[in-house]
Scaffold this motif. Structure first.
Motif, PDB file in Angstrom:
ATOM      1  N   ALA A 141      34.113  41.560  40.215  1.00 31.40           N
ATOM      2  CA  ALA A 141      34.082  42.038  38.832  1.00 31.40           C
ATOM      3  C   ALA A 141      32.683  42.614  38.579  1.00 31.40           C
ATOM      4  CB  ALA A 141      34.408  40.913  37.862  1.00 31.40           C
ATOM      5  N   ALA A 142      32.494  43.854  38.993  1.00 32.00           N
ATOM      6  CA  ALA A 142      31.273  44.629  38.718  1.00 32.00           C
ATOM      7  C   ALA A 142      30.025  44.150  39.459  1.00 32.00           C
ATOM      8  CB  ALA A 142      30.988  44.682  37.206  1.00 32.00           C
ATOM      9  N   MET A 143      30.207  43.333  40.503  1.00 31.74           N
ATOM     10  CA  MET A 143      29.044  42.874  41.250  1.00 31.74           C
ATOM     11  C   MET A 143      29.230  43.213  42.739  1.00 31.74           C
ATOM     12  SD  MET A 143      27.480  41.565  38.694  1.00 31.74           S
ATOM     13  CE  MET A 143      26.063  40.772  39.362  1.00 31.74           C
ATOM     14  N   PRO A 144      29.458  44.492  43.078  1.00 34.89           N
ATOM     15  CA  PRO A 144      29.757  44.795  44.486  1.00 34.89           C
ATOM     16  C   PRO A 144      28.631  44.441  45.450  1.00 34.89           C
ATOM     17  CG  PRO A 144      29.540  46.813  43.173  1.00 34.89           C
ATOM     18  CD  PRO A 144      29.538  45.661  42.217  1.00 34.89           C
ATOM     19  N   SER A 145      27.394  44.795  45.120  1.00 34.61           N
ATOM     20  CA  SER A 145      26.339  44.473  46.083  1.00 34.61           C
ATOM     21  C   SER A 145      25.931  43.007  45.962  1.00 34.61           C
ATOM     22  CB  SER A 145      25.126  45.384  45.892  1.00 34.61           C
ATOM     23  OG  SER A 145      24.639  45.242  44.583  1.00 34.61           O
ATOM     24  N   GLY A 146      25.971  42.477  44.754  1.00 31.33           N
ATOM     25  CA  GLY A 146      25.594  41.077  44.546  1.00 31.33           C
ATOM     26  C   GLY A 146      26.473  40.115  45.318  1.00 31.33           C
ATOM     27  N   THR A 147      27.751  40.469  45.479  1.00 31.08           N
ATOM     28  CA  THR A 147      28.672  39.573  46.185  1.00 31.08           C
ATOM     29  C   THR A 147      28.897  39.998  47.633  1.00 31.08           C
ATOM     30  OG1 THR A 147      30.526  40.922  45.462  1.00 31.08           O
ATOM     31  CG2 THR A 147      29.997  39.011  44.094  1.00 31.08           C
ATOM     32  N   GLY A 148      28.362  41.161  48.006  1.00 29.59           N
ATOM     33  CA  GLY A 148      28.553  41.666  49.372  1.00 29.59           C
ATOM     34  C   GLY A 148      29.867  42.413  49.561  1.00 29.59           C
ATOM     35  N   ILE A 149      30.642  42.537  48.480  1.00 30.56           N
ATOM     36  CA  ILE A 149      31.951  43.192  48.585  1.00 30.56           C
ATOM     37  C   ILE A 149      31.797  44.709  48.760  1.00 30.56           C
ATOM     38  CG2 ILE A 149      33.954  43.744  47.079  1.00 30.56           C
ATOM     39  CD1 ILE A 149      34.280  41.206  48.722  1.00 30.56           C
TER      40      ILE A 149
ATOM     41  N   ALA B 235      25.258  37.813  52.590  1.00 27.93           N
ATOM     42  CA  ALA B 235      25.455  38.698  53.742  1.00 27.93           C
ATOM     43  C   ALA B 235      26.283  38.005  54.830  1.00 27.93           C
ATOM     44  CB  ALA B 235      24.103  39.133  54.293  1.00 27.93           C
ATOM     45  N   VAL B 236      26.042  36.709  55.005  1.00 27.59           N
ATOM     46  CA  VAL B 236      26.828  35.955  55.996  1.00 27.59           C
ATOM     47  C   VAL B 236      28.298  35.956  55.571  1.00 27.59           C
ATOM     48  CG1 VAL B 236      27.172  33.676  57.064  1.00 27.59           C
ATOM     49  CG2 VAL B 236      24.851  34.501  56.585  1.00 27.59           C
ATOM     50  N   PHE B 237      28.510  35.712  54.279  1.00 27.97           N
ATOM     51  CA  PHE B 237      29.877  35.709  53.746  1.00 27.97           C
ATOM     52  C   PHE B 237      30.551  37.064  53.973  1.00 27.97           C
ATOM     53  CE2 PHE B 237      32.323  37.274  50.092  1.00 27.97           C
ATOM     54  CZ  PHE B 237      33.481  36.520  50.260  1.00 27.97           C
ATOM     55  N   ALA B 238      29.833  38.136  53.643  1.00 24.34           N
ATOM     56  CA  ALA B 238      30.432  39.476  53.749  1.00 24.34           C
ATOM     57  C   ALA B 238      30.802  39.771  55.209  1.00 24.34           C
ATOM     58  CB  ALA B 238      29.474  40.526  53.208  1.00 24.34           C
ATOM     59  N   ASP B 239      29.928  39.421  56.134  1.00 24.91           N
ATOM     60  CA  ASP B 239      30.245  39.664  57.551  1.00 24.91           C
ATOM     61  C   ASP B 239      31.451  38.846  57.998  1.00 24.91           C
ATOM     62  OD1 ASP B 239      28.216  41.467  57.685  1.00 24.91           O
ATOM     63  OD2 ASP B 239      26.796  40.151  58.728  1.00 24.91           O
ATOM     64  N   ALA B 240      31.507  37.591  57.536  1.00 28.14           N
ATOM     65  CA  ALA B 240      32.643  36.733  57.920  1.00 28.14           C
ATOM     66  C   ALA B 240      33.939  37.297  57.350  1.00 28.14           C
ATOM     67  CB  ALA B 240      32.414  35.317  57.406  1.00 28.14           C
ATOM     68  N   LEU B 241      33.857  37.818  56.123  1.00 27.18           N
ATOM     69  CA  LEU B 241      35.075  38.359  55.502  1.00 27.18           C
ATOM     70  C   LEU B 241      35.507  39.659  56.173  1.00 27.18           C
ATOM     71  CD1 LEU B 241      37.140  37.707  53.343  1.00 27.18           C
ATOM     72  CD2 LEU B 241      35.755  38.936  51.678  1.00 27.18           C
ATOM     73  N   ILE B 242      34.529  40.440  56.613  1.00 23.53           N
ATOM     74  CA  ILE B 242      34.877  41.668  57.345  1.00 23.53           C
ATOM     75  C   ILE B 242      35.642  41.297  58.622  1.00 23.53           C
ATOM     76  CG2 ILE B 242      33.898  43.551  58.766  1.00 23.53           C
ATOM     77  CD1 ILE B 242      31.767  43.911  56.585  1.00 23.53           C
ATOM     78  N   GLU B 243      35.152  40.265  59.285  1.00 23.59           N
ATOM     79  CA  GLU B 243      35.826  39.837  60.523  1.00 23.59           C
ATOM     80  C   GLU B 243      37.256  39.391  60.213  1.00 23.59           C
ATOM     81  OE1 GLU B 243      33.077  37.485  62.893  1.00 23.59           O
ATOM     82  OE2 GLU B 243      34.847  36.697  63.959  1.00 23.59           O
ATOM     83  N   LEU B 244      37.393  38.619  59.167  1.00 26.43           N
ATOM     84  CA  LEU B 244      38.722  38.103  58.790  1.00 26.43           C
ATOM     85  C   LEU B 244      39.659  39.253  58.394  1.00 26.43           C
ATOM     86  CD1 LEU B 244      39.715  35.073  58.466  1.00 26.43           C
ATOM     87  CD2 LEU B 244      39.584  35.486  56.027  1.00 26.43           C
ATOM     88  N   ALA B 245      39.118  40.181  57.593  1.00 24.11           N
ATOM     89  CA  ALA B 245      39.950  41.293  57.103  1.00 24.11           C
ATOM     90  C   ALA B 245      40.321  42.238  58.242  1.00 24.11           C
ATOM     91  CB  ALA B 245      39.196  42.049  56.013  1.00 24.11           C
ATOM     92  N   THR B 246      39.476  42.275  59.276  1.00 29.95           N
ATOM     93  CA  THR B 246      39.795  43.114  60.440  1.00 29.95           C
ATOM     94  C   THR B 246      40.945  42.479  61.219  1.00 29.95           C
ATOM     95  OG1 THR B 246      37.449  43.677  60.539  1.00 29.95           O
ATOM     96  CG2 THR B 246      38.763  44.217  62.485  1.00 29.95           C
ATOM     97  N   LYS B 247      40.925  41.155  61.269  1.00 28.25           N
ATOM     98  CA  LYS B 247      41.944  40.419  62.036  1.00 28.25           C
ATOM     99  C   LYS B 247      43.277  40.370  61.289  1.00 28.25           C
ATOM    100  CE  LYS B 247      41.389  35.962  64.317  1.00 28.25           C
ATOM    101  NZ  LYS B 247      40.376  34.906  64.312  1.00 28.25           N
ATOM    102  N   TYR B 248      43.229  40.165  59.976  1.00 25.67           N
ATOM    103  CA  TYR B 248      44.461  39.964  59.202  1.00 25.67           C
ATOM    104  C   TYR B 248      44.573  41.024  58.122  1.00 25.67           C
ATOM    105  CZ  TYR B 248      43.995  35.334  61.313  1.00 25.67           C
ATOM    106  OH  TYR B 248      43.829  34.300  62.190  1.00 25.67           O
TER     107      TYR B 248
END
Ligand SMILES: Cc1ncc(C[n+]2csc(CCOP(=O)(O)OP(=O)(O)O)c2C)c(N)n1
Ligand SMILES: CC(=O)[C@@H](O)[C@H](O)COP(=O)(O)O
Ligand SMILES: [Mg+2]
Length: 601
Positions: free
Chosen positions: A327-335, A306-319
């Motif tokens: 690969a078939a693990m959307p909730s498992g990876t937070g994607i 969850a920490v990773f997913a939030d950090a990536l959301i922040e990054l993807a919002t900025k850039y």
């Protein structure tokens, strides 16, 4: 359990008993729930029609194998499933002769069946390999590599396609759309049967050319044309919960002595109403209340995912050039969260790790910053793609490696322990790891600035929280968290830092602690300086010892002719780590801080 002599009514009762046993045990132990409930009738029919003593029963992924375990002498022991030193949640020949192969990763089953069929033929043994594979697992490349050969050599293999129109999440891609279209089109199957009865069977003898032509044109309206064109017969779709229909169909499939796919429609979670249908949360569960369907354990701390997913959301919002795949693990990876927020930039590509990596390599070449978010264990599937398509090209793909270290109840097929060893010696690759939530945020920020392939690893569940101030990552720079007065030095990597810290707290001496941060490039400047002050180094990392973190440190010391330092590794030593509660597994490996402190002393 011998079910050969049971009649239909008795078999139906047995199915109900099996379901009840699964519900009773999984509601206490946790486990793969809805897949296994949906496969009850198919498994009972397999055992009725085939002979597990001579026909290899091959379960793809094998997370649906609980009914098979119950039918093969493990009814009582089933209460220990996925527990430390209990039954495995997957098939395992060491546990029972009825389990043909270890499985846990998807889409290996048809290749195993091809190999088994070849072997049985050479050994002149009368035997038919029987596969059970889910629709989700039909998305991976290995399946088509195997069908490609099977349709050509035409050895007898029966493939039961257990189609519940679900992977863990909703299934992705054209194969899954194609299968759903078949399920919707039982009409075509009926039509084909009618044409067969009313036209072909009435043709005069000798009219083989005409019969062949009609047969060929009928293929165009055959539901399983894709398989038939590959040389594998197709029967279906059938109702995968109708025991009579399944048994009859499997008898036919067995008799034709050719490769055949039996396409069965099933409902995930069948028999436990709350879980029936397309409910991702019932795929793999923790303990739950059978009456209400409420899960018992509530997550206390925020997971690294969850920490990773939030950090990536922040990054993807900025850039805007940040993109990513799972690969078939959307909730498992937070994607899943990123796919929702940025549907044009984040994708689930189905069970296709190799494709995920190579397609992201091309995106990196086009100027995007791709994140391949993946479990450590499943990254193994894409190894050549990491080398051939990412590292040789030196492309800035970020591998966000979740489930690094011991994952617990899934066990040996799923432990995330090899990634450091298999990535460390790849030219161009940068390897670094956060020690806690705050440094995970910093690691994601840093990864954006790197113009090279890199891999970040973090554990299943939550990081232990530490009080050290999080500083930004700097390429190849380690961090001294604490100086010490003894001649000992604790070096931690990733989640290993908190284990080093806990061990230090339990020790009477004042011991220095370093967060290595980068295992590649390694901070030789700092480590060489520390070698002047500290002689006994202890390495803490959730990784395989061979080729792991201590290995990297020893190589560096050797290259610099430092022999005065003794290095002790507290990594995993040349072992496939078994399943069970993570703490119990670590205790067995003598890796708990209270055990480590004695070793250090
Ligand atoms: C190579 C690999 N990637 C991902 C996974 C994770 N995984 C386990 S089961 C599963 C879904 C499989 O779907 P399906 O075959 O349809 O089985 P179902 O659970 O629907 O019965 C996935 C993605 C895996 N086991 N192996
Ligand atoms: C069978 C399989 O591969 C997955 O269902 C896996 O067990 C998920 O693991 P997590 O529970 O760590 O997401
Ligand atoms: Mg499925």
């Amino acid at each position: 359990m011998n079910i050969k002599n049971k009649n239909l009514g008795e078999l139906e009762e047995l199915c109900a008993d099996i379901r009840q046993r699964i519900i009773d045990v999984v509601s206490i132990n946790g486990g793969h729930f809805s897949s296994t409930l949906g496969a009850v009738e198919l498994t009972v029919a397999m055992h009725k029609v085939f002979d597990v003593q001579k026909d290899p029963f091959i379960f793809d992924v094998s997370h649906q194998c609980y009914p098979h375990k119950l039918l093969t002498g493990r009814w009582e022991e089933f209460s220990t499933i996925r527990q430390f030193e209990g039954l495995s949640g997957f098939t395992k020949p060491k546990e029972s002769d009825a389990d043909y192969f270890v499985a846990g990763h998807s889409s290996t089953s048809i290749s195993l069946a091809v190999g088994a069929a070849k072997a049985k033929k050479l050994k002149k043994e009368a035997s038919i390999p029987v596969v059970m594979i889910g629709d989700g697992s039909m998305t991976a490349g290995m399946v088509y590599e195997a069908l490609n050969e099977l349709g050509d050599i035409k050895l007898p293999v029966v493939i039961i396609l257990n189609d519940n129109e679900m992977s863990i999440a909703k299934p992705i891609g054209s194969i899954s759309k194609y299968l759903s279209k078949i399920l919707a089109g039982r009409f075509y199957q009926k039509l084909r049967e009618r044409i067969d009865k009313s036209i072909i069977q009435k043709l005069p003898e000798g009219a083989t050319y005409l019969a062949k032509k009609i047969e060929e044109s009928m293929k165009l309206i055959t539901p399983g044309i894709i398989f038939e064109e590959m040389g594998v017969d197709y029967i279906g779709p059938i109702d995968g919960h109708n025991l009579e229909e399944i048994i009859e169909t499997l008898e036919i499939a067995k008799s034709i002595n050719k490769p055949v796919i039996v396409h069965a429609k099933t409902v995930k979670g069948k028999g436990y109403e709350i879980a029936e249908g397309q409910h991702e949360q019932w795929h793999g569960v923790g303990p739950f209340n059978v009456e209400t369907g409420e899960f018992k354990k509530k997550a206390s701390a925020k997971s690294a995912t969850a920490v990773f997913a939030d950090a990536l959301i922040e990054l993807a919002t900025k850039y805007e050039n940040v993109v990513g795949v799972t690969a078939a693990m959307p909730s498992g990876t937070g994607i899943d969260k990123l796919m929702e927020k940025f549907p044009d930039r984040f994708w689930d590509v189905a069970i296709a790790e190799q494709h995920a990596i190579t397609s992201m390599a091309a995106m990196a070449k086009e100027g995007f910053k791709p994140f391949v978010t993946i479990y450590s264990t499943f990254l193994q599937r894409g190894y050549d793609q990491i080398i051939h398509d990412v590292c040789i090209m030196g492309l800035p793909v970020v591998f966000a490696i979740d489930r690094a270290g011991i994952v617990g109840n899934d066990g040996e097929t799923h432990q995330g322990v090899f990634d450091i060893s298999y990535l460390r010696f790849l030219p161009n690759m940068v390897l670094f790891a956060p020690r806690d939530n705050e440094t995970l945020n910093k690691a994601i920020e840093f990864s954006y600035t790197l113009n090279k392939p890199c891999a970040i690893r973090y554990p299943r569940g939550a990081f232990a929280q530490l009080d050290f101030e999080p500083s930004p990552f700097e390429l190849g720079k380690a961090e001294v968290l604490k100086e010490g007065t003894s001649n000992k030095l604790f070096i931690g990597y990733g989640a290993g830092v908190s284990r080093a810290y806990k061990t230090e707290v339990l020790h009477k001496e004042d011991i220095a602690i370093v967060d290595l941060r980068f295992v590649k490039p390694i901070d030789s400047e700092l480590l060489l300086k520390l070698s002047e002050k500290y002689d006994d180094w202890y390495i803490f990392s959730d990784s395989q010892k061979q080729g792991g973190v201590a290995s990297a440190i020893l190589e560096m010391l050797n290259e610099n002719n430092i022999s005065k330092v003794n290095v002790t590794s507290f990594e995993y030593n040349d072992i496939f780590i078994q399943h069970g509660d993570t703490k119990k597994v670590e205790e067995k490996l003598e890796l708990l801080p209270e055990q480590l402190v004695n070793k250090v002393k």
